[in-house]
Design an enzyme around this catalytic site. Structure first.
Site, short mmCIF file in Angstrom:
data_model
loop_
_atom_site.label_atom_id
_atom_site.label_comp_id
_atom_site.label_asym_id
_atom_site.label_seq_id
_atom_site.Cartn_x
_atom_site.Cartn_y
_atom_site.Cartn_z
N LYS A 133 0.84 -1.21 0.00
CA LYS A 133 0.00 0.00 0.00
C LYS A 133 0.87 1.26 0.00
O LYS A 133 0.56 2.22 -0.70
CB LYS A 133 -0.95 -0.02 1.19
CG LYS A 133 -2.12 -0.99 0.97
CD LYS A 133 -2.99 -1.12 2.19
CE LYS A 133 -4.10 -2.13 1.94
NZ LYS A 133 -4.79 -2.49 3.19
N LYS A 171 -4.81 -8.52 -13.77
CA LYS A 171 -5.81 -8.81 -12.75
C LYS A 171 -6.82 -7.67 -12.68
O LYS A 171 -6.43 -6.50 -12.65
CB LYS A 171 -5.11 -8.96 -11.38
CG LYS A 171 -6.08 -9.17 -10.23
CD LYS A 171 -5.42 -8.95 -8.87
CE LYS A 171 -6.37 -8.18 -7.97
NZ LYS A 171 -6.59 -8.53 -6.65
N LYS A 191 -9.95 -2.37 -9.06
CA LYS A 191 -10.37 -0.97 -9.21
C LYS A 191 -9.16 -0.05 -9.23
O LYS A 191 -9.19 1.00 -9.84
CB LYS A 191 -11.38 -0.57 -8.12
CG LYS A 191 -10.84 -0.65 -6.73
CD LYS A 191 -11.88 -0.22 -5.73
CE LYS A 191 -11.41 -0.48 -4.31
NZ LYS A 191 -11.22 -1.88 -3.95
P1 ADP Z 1 -9.50 -4.43 -5.74
O1 ADP Z 1 -8.26 -5.14 -6.27
O2 ADP Z 1 -10.45 -4.08 -6.84
O3 ADP Z 1 -9.14 -3.25 -4.86
P2 ADP Z 1 -10.01 -5.74 -3.25
O4 ADP Z 1 -8.53 -5.85 -3.00
O5 ADP Z 1 -10.82 -4.78 -2.46
O6 ADP Z 1 -10.24 -5.47 -4.82
O7 ADP Z 1 -10.60 -7.21 -3.14
C1 ADP Z 1 -11.74 -7.58 -2.41
C2 ADP Z 1 -11.89 -9.09 -2.56
O8 ADP Z 1 -12.10 -9.47 -3.94
C3 ADP Z 1 -10.65 -9.86 -2.10
O9 ADP Z 1 -11.07 -11.02 -1.39
C4 ADP Z 1 -9.95 -10.24 -3.39
O10 ADP Z 1 -9.21 -11.45 -3.26
C5 ADP Z 1 -11.11 -10.40 -4.39
N1 ADP Z 1 -10.68 -9.99 -5.75
C6 ADP Z 1 -10.39 -8.74 -6.16
N2 ADP Z 1 -10.05 -8.71 -7.48
C7 ADP Z 1 -10.10 -9.99 -7.92
C8 ADP Z 1 -9.86 -10.62 -9.21
N3 ADP Z 1 -9.50 -9.92 -10.28
N4 ADP Z 1 -10.03 -11.96 -9.29
C9 ADP Z 1 -10.40 -12.67 -8.20
N5 ADP Z 1 -10.64 -12.14 -6.97
C10 ADP Z 1 -10.51 -10.82 -6.82
#
Ligand code: ADP
Ligand code: TRP
Length: 320
Positions: free
Chosen positions: A110, A189, A192
């Protein structure tokens, strides 16, 4: 078996979140006593506008209920409605070595992404330990990126129990490695933070536009194409019935089938797949008071659990 998981309300949910986290967590509702919560205290480390956070937390509640969270089965709540969690955080921080937190990848990642360092960002895993230990959860379903935090929770619980007696259940992470990482429209991947996501409940126009922008290779329309190396196919497999997947794979191999046609088919499937959820979400959104009542009922149940745990911990530490 008791199961707990949480999600930060730090933006609109996307289809990567759905297939990676929401769908597996919702399936676990059938397998034990599930607790699912909206981690708005955690989100404070990155969201600094009150109105934005309030709205995002409510949107996540709508999203989960629309996608099949059953509030009769699952205890569903907002983290900030259970103040025992933050009280427990302090007690746990007393037995948390600095080195344990300094080793956390997520904190370092982060900072590297430019998120401002703060005490809250650094001690984030202690709050997460309190979430998990407050309800004496046995299993914590999380994405791979959160595994280390559950291991930190285990270390904290073991140390506390050694020092003060058997107060906490030692939790296990449950990682769903079978769900591949969902690719975003640029092939990385979906996230957001890369702005390559397709929102779960975006408008029809925006969803279609995003899908039409999926990056592909430059194989000409008439040439055969490799269905294993394409983000359109990867997303199509998540939302389409097996027959339709086979048909699209065959069209790829045969040639004379363009990526534009595949994207249109993908859009139709995505739109149809989430249609029932979209309808449910619109119904829920028209009655915010009912949604709030579900969250309040959940918080009441979670508080009862957390208060019992907190009392044991405080008694053991000489606070009562
Ligand atoms: P972002 O990467 O969009 O910020 P988060 O880190 O808030 O998403 O992820 C929230 C949940 O969704 C976590 O449990 C994460 O493992 C899952 N997740 C996020 N992006 C993906 C993805 N592209 N494929 C599978 N799982 C995902
Ligand atoms: N840190 C998790 C994430 O960013 C969210 C979270 C907070 C959580 N507390 C939790 C997940 C407790 C599981 C259990 O995705």
């Amino acid at each position: 078996m008791r199961i707990l998981s949480g999600i930060q309300p730090s933006g609109k949910l996307h289809i990567g979140n759905y297939f990676g986290m929401m769908q597996p967590a919702l399936e676990l509702q059938q397998q034990g006593e599930a607790f699912l919560f909206i981690a708005n205290y955690h989100a404070l480390t990155t969201v600094n506008n009150g109105d934005v956070l309030r709205q995002a937390a409510f949107d996540v509640a709508l999203d989960f209920l629309a996608c099949g969270l059953d509030p009769q089965k699952t205890v569903f709540f907002r983290q900030s409605d259970v103040p025992e969690i933050t009280e427990l955080t302090w007690l746990l921080s007393v037995v948390t070595p600095m080195g344990l937190l300094e080793r956390c990848h997520s904190y370092k990642d982060k900072l590297a992404k430019g998120i401002a360092s703060s005490h809250a960002l650094f001690s984030y895993p202690v709050l997460m330990a309190a979430d998990i230990l407050a309800v004496q959860s046995n299993v914590v379903p999380v994405g791979r990126d959160q595994k280390q935090h559950v291991e930190v929770t285990r270390d904290i619980a073991i140390k506390f129990n050694n020092q003060y007696g058997e107060i906490f259940t030692i939790p296990e992470p449950s990682i769903r490695d079978t769900v591949a990482v969902v690719p975003g429209i640029d092939g990385q991947k979906m996230s957001k933070s890369y702005n390559n996501h397709i929102e779960l409940f975006g408008s029809e126009k925006e969803t279609r536009a995003r899908i039409m922008r999926i990056v592909t290779d430059s194989t000409a329309l008439e040439e055969p194409k490799d269905p294993s190396e394409c983000s359109i196919m990867a997303l199509f497999r998540l939302v389409a019935p097996p027959d339709a997947v086979k048909e699209m794979e065959a069209s790829y191999r045969a040639g004379g089938y363009g990526y534009g046609t595949a994207k249109k088919a993908l859009f139709e499937m995505v739109w149809e797949y989430f249609m029932p959820f979209r309808q449910k979400r619109a119904e829920l959104a028209s009655d915010p008071a009912a949604v709030e009542e579900i969250l309040q009922r959940g918080a009441k149940r979670a508080r009862a659990e957390a208060a019992a745990t907190l009392e044991k911990a405080k008694r053991a530490m000489g606070l009562l």
